[in-house]
Design an enzyme around this catalytic site. Structure first.
Site, PDB file in Angstrom:
ATOM      1  N   HIS A 123       0.840  -1.204   0.000  1.00 41.45           N
ATOM      2  CA  HIS A 123       0.000   0.000   0.000  1.00 41.45           C
ATOM      3  C   HIS A 123       0.875   1.253   0.000  1.00 41.45           C
ATOM      4  O   HIS A 123       0.715   2.148  -0.840  1.00 41.45           O
ATOM      5  CB  HIS A 123      -0.917  -0.023   1.224  1.00 41.45           C
ATOM      6  CG  HIS A 123      -1.797   1.181   1.368  1.00 41.45           C
ATOM      7  ND1 HIS A 123      -3.133   1.160   1.040  1.00 41.45           N
ATOM      8  CD2 HIS A 123      -1.540   2.443   1.814  1.00 41.45           C
ATOM      9  CE1 HIS A 123      -3.654   2.356   1.268  1.00 41.45           C
ATOM     10  NE2 HIS A 123      -2.708   3.154   1.742  1.00 41.45           N
ATOM     11  N   GLU A 124       1.794   1.323   0.946  1.00 44.05           N
ATOM     12  CA  GLU A 124       2.627   2.517   1.050  1.00 44.05           C
ATOM     13  C   GLU A 124       3.551   2.646  -0.156  1.00 44.05           C
ATOM     14  O   GLU A 124       3.871   3.770  -0.581  1.00 44.05           O
ATOM     15  CB  GLU A 124       3.432   2.501   2.358  1.00 44.05           C
ATOM     16  CG  GLU A 124       2.564   2.535   3.613  1.00 44.05           C
ATOM     17  CD  GLU A 124       1.562   3.678   3.646  1.00 44.05           C
ATOM     18  OE1 GLU A 124       1.838   4.739   3.018  1.00 44.05           O
ATOM     19  OE2 GLU A 124       0.508   3.539   4.282  1.00 44.05           O
ATOM     20  N   HIS A 126       3.496   6.882  -6.766  1.00 46.81           N
ATOM     21  CA  HIS A 126       2.794   8.110  -7.152  1.00 46.81           C
ATOM     22  C   HIS A 126       3.751   9.306  -7.048  1.00 46.81           C
ATOM     23  O   HIS A 126       3.727  10.214  -7.885  1.00 46.81           O
ATOM     24  CB  HIS A 126       1.589   8.302  -6.235  1.00 46.81           C
ATOM     25  CG  HIS A 126       0.484   9.118  -6.824  1.00 46.81           C
ATOM     26  ND1 HIS A 126      -0.717   9.325  -6.167  1.00 46.81           N
ATOM     27  CD2 HIS A 126       0.370   9.801  -7.986  1.00 46.81           C
ATOM     28  CE1 HIS A 126      -1.502  10.073  -6.912  1.00 46.81           C
ATOM     29  NE2 HIS A 126      -0.865  10.378  -8.021  1.00 46.81           N
ATOM     30  N   HIS A 166       1.764   4.463  -2.862  1.00 42.30           N
ATOM     31  CA  HIS A 166       1.905   5.910  -2.681  1.00 42.30           C
ATOM     32  C   HIS A 166       3.278   6.380  -3.155  1.00 42.30           C
ATOM     33  O   HIS A 166       3.406   7.432  -3.787  1.00 42.30           O
ATOM     34  CB  HIS A 166       1.752   6.271  -1.198  1.00 42.30           C
ATOM     35  CG  HIS A 166       0.350   6.287  -0.684  1.00 42.30           C
ATOM     36  ND1 HIS A 166      -0.672   6.981  -1.305  1.00 42.30           N
ATOM     37  CD2 HIS A 166      -0.199   5.727   0.433  1.00 42.30           C
ATOM     38  CE1 HIS A 166      -1.794   6.837  -0.599  1.00 42.30           C
ATOM     39  NE2 HIS A 166      -1.529   6.081   0.451  1.00 42.30           N
TER      40      HIS A 166
END
Length: 672
Positions: free
Chosen positions: A461-462, A468, A465
């Site tokens: 999940h991290e 991104h 990010h």
């Protein structure tokens, strides 16, 4: 002697010179950086030349470079490795930084320049990104109160300053409670615990300077303790401490702080002409209105609650079969749910962890990024801010893309949770600037560190990010990386979680840390078959938190947030053995700053899209389909340079409904 925070950084990739920075450097660096930023903004405001995009918007983009650089180091260290000096400076900085931000947005001449550009925007020859950045600057000024006058503007400045102080205090109180509590375990208390939990407890004890193992309030330790400890008395003691964070009375109690924050947010929204804070906050999000948020949350709540109540009945029967009378309690749920999972799916979390070493899961995340986007990762031997942190250079086709820092282990100086941040964001204006991105987690230390499935999902999940931030390719830092709508920002992170479950990823990377053997196919199949197990519980604890957050910010602010929380949960029919994932006194997403205020729903809004987005790869017949990955990279590289809905429909051709989300959580049948 030159302050290292203000000197030119001649380090590899212009990384912060962590080994040269001391806590004493921060305060004078902030003073100098604020003075430089004030001087530049004043010069822009007083410029006798007619306003142009270059002398106003681009100049503002570059005006705070020193402040951004010093802030990037300080606030990352304050979250990941806090100490008394940093916490004291945080408290001192909160009103100062808020005052500076208000000075900028209250500057009448500066706002007049932006308004003049806005009025002639169609004649300025702006490209699409410039036009959007101009709109976003104007919107930021208006939403900060630039159009207010006199007493209203002065009051807005006071409100924002007080909110900055309260958010800092809330966060520091929570960290203090988490740092202060631990539960010593005698050797007999370890009976029934898997080896990885025992190892983590011993490591936590060593980190706290205790003579033996301890349980702390770190999620990666307390959750497996609640899952596996047969000692109901110890589970209750640990659970009660966990849910009492921020509500223990005394100086670290957050309940009055939460009430004041809610009142001030409401006042802020009304000063700007909105009925309440939720209406103001959601105006710029994809959801648009509180009603649309509530509609989605309630669409999911009903099937989730039905599933949770059915599960609760089964778990309570197991409790009674153990000879314990009375109702199933919150500290019982995870223990009996783990036993039930093993019975239903012949799946044991303890058998899984040897295949999920931290290093293997980092390698898996990197490999997926290579297969999707062509990224490669080279370890760097450079000074960092803590011995636990490590760094990699990220390249593509030999060209530098970013530096990625991973800081994975829990420690008393680190706030709870997991997050992505940047020491430096990407932009092209003023010269190419490549990002320095950090992922911070709170995994239990071990030799080696072995992750739970939930931990591994958090890592992916991290890292979503992080991608991104690292793949950002825009001109203006104002719209780079994760500078997007709050209910869009979780799409890349939640979407990336899907690749952890791809069988070929598990076959390649989920290998036993001792033997190197791949995870047995039978275990992998059981793992994937059990992915929707206990989703009633997980969905209820999340949606309840999101609905309480929304209720706090809709209508008049509650004088007693705890009473309002209880009222909302009662009206929902909250299952008695489940609590909110984040109760008000430790709801840092909502009260440590404005980020997720009236916005905790964002994870679910993004989940509607991530379930649909991964289906695009499934429809292509390849989880690493190159054409689909190229379309996805356009979302990641564009940051906030385009509207979120336009980016998503450009990828998928349409916006999705909630069916894919319900299917992904195994709740579609309950929703029928």
């Amino acid at each position: 002697m030159t302050n290292p925070l203000l000197a030119d950084w001649t380090t590899p990739f212009a990384l912060p010179p962590f080994d040269a920075i001391s806590d004493a450097d921060f305060a004078p660096a902030f003073d100098a950086a604020l003075a430089a930023a004030r001087a530049r903004v004043a010069a822009i405001s007083a410029d006798p030349a007619a306003p142009s995009y270059a002398n106003t918007i681009e100049a503002l983009e570059l005006a705070e470079d020193e402040l951004d650089r010093v802030s990037g180091v300080f606030f990352n260290l304050s979250g990941a490795d806090s100490n008394d000096a940093r916490e004291a400076l945080q408290r001192d900085l909160a009103p100062k930084l808020s005052a500076f931000a208000s000075e900028v947005t209250n500057d009448r001449r500066l706002f007049a320049r932006i308004e003049a550009l806005w009025a002639q925007r169609d004649c300025l020859g702006l490209d699409a990104e410039q036009a959007r950045v101009l709109m976003l600057y104007r919107r930021m000024f208006l939403r900060a109160g630039a159009a207010l006058e006199g007493a209203a503007q002065a009051r807005m400045t006071e409100v924002k300053a007080r909110l900055a102080v309260l958010g800092t205090t809330f966060s520091q109180n929570l960290l203090a409670d988490e740092r202060a509590w631990f539960m010593d375990l005698a050797e007999a208390d370890l009976d029934g615990l898997p080896g990885f939990v025992v190892d983590a407890a011993r490591a936590a004890g060593a980190e706290r300077g205790r003579p033996g193992p301890v349980v702390t309030l770190n999620r990666s330790l307390i959750v497996p303790f609640l899952q596996f400890s047969p000692r109901r008395d110890l589970r209750e003691r640990a659970f009660r401490a966990w849910v009492a964070r921020g509500a223990n009375g005394g100086e670290t109690d957050n309940r009055a702080i939460a009430a004041e924050i809610l009142a001030l947010r409401h006042e802020r929204a009304q000063l700007l002409g909105h009925a309440d804070f939720a209406a103001w906050k959601l105006e710029t999000e994809m959801a648009g209105t509180p009603d649309r948020v509530r509609e989605l949350l309630m669409r999911v709540w009903a099937p989730a609650r039905a599933r949770a109540e059915a599960d609760a009945a089964a778990l309570e029967a197991m409790l009674h079969a153990d000879g314990i009378n009375g109702a199933l309690e919150p500290w019982d749920w995870r223990y009996y749910s783990e036993k039930r999972r093993k019975a239903l799916h012949d799946f044991d979390e303890a058998a899984l962890k040897p295949y999920l070493s931290l290093d293997a899961m980092i390698a898996a995340a990197f490999d997926c990024a290579h297969r999707l986007f062509g990224l490669e990762f080279r370890p760097l031997e450079v000074p960092l801010y803590h011995p636990d942190a490590r760094a990699w250079e990220v390249t593509r086709n030999g060209a530098h893309v970013a530096v990625f820092i991973g800081d994975y282990f829990a420690r008393a100086s680190k706030r709870s949770g997991a997050w992505m941040s940047a020491f430096r964001g990407q932009r092209k204006l003023g010269g190419e600037r490549r990002p320095i991105i950090v992922n911070v987690c709170n995994f239990a230390k071990g030799d080696p560190a072995l992750l739970s499935w939930d931990d591994a999902r958090t890592l992916f999940h991290e890292f979503g990010h992080a991608l991104h931030g690292m793949l950002s390719d825009v001109t203006h830092g104002f719209v780079s990386g994760t500078s997007v709508a709050r209910d869009f920002v979780e799409l890349p992170s939640q979407l990336y979680e899907h690749w952890l479950s791809v069988p070929q990823v598990l076959e390649t990377h989920a290998r036993h840390w001792q033997t190197g053997e791949p995870m047995p196919a039978a275990l992998r199949e059981k793992l994937l078959a059990a992915q929707t197990y206990d989703q009633g519980f997980a969905t209820v604890e999340y949606v309840a938190s999101a609905l309480v957050d929304l209720a706090f910010h809709t209508g008049a602010p509650p004088a007693d947030p705890m009473a309002k929380q209880a009222e909302v949960l009662d009206a929902l029919g909250m299952p008695r053995a489940i609590v909110m994932r984040h109760a008000t006194p430790h709801f840092a997403h909502v009260f440590s700053g404005d980020g997720y205020s009236a916005g905790y729903y964002s994870y679910m809004w993004s989940e509607v899209m991530d379930a649909d987005a991964f289906a695009a790869f499934e429809e292509a017949g390849d989880p690493f389909d190159p054409a689909t990955a190229r379309r996805l990279e356009r979302i990641l590289s564009s940051g906030g340079a385009e509207e979120a809905e336009a980016l998503y429909t450009g990828f998928r051709g349409r916006m999705p409904g909630p069916e894919a989300l319900l299917k992904g959580r195994g709740l579609l049948d309950d929703a029928a």
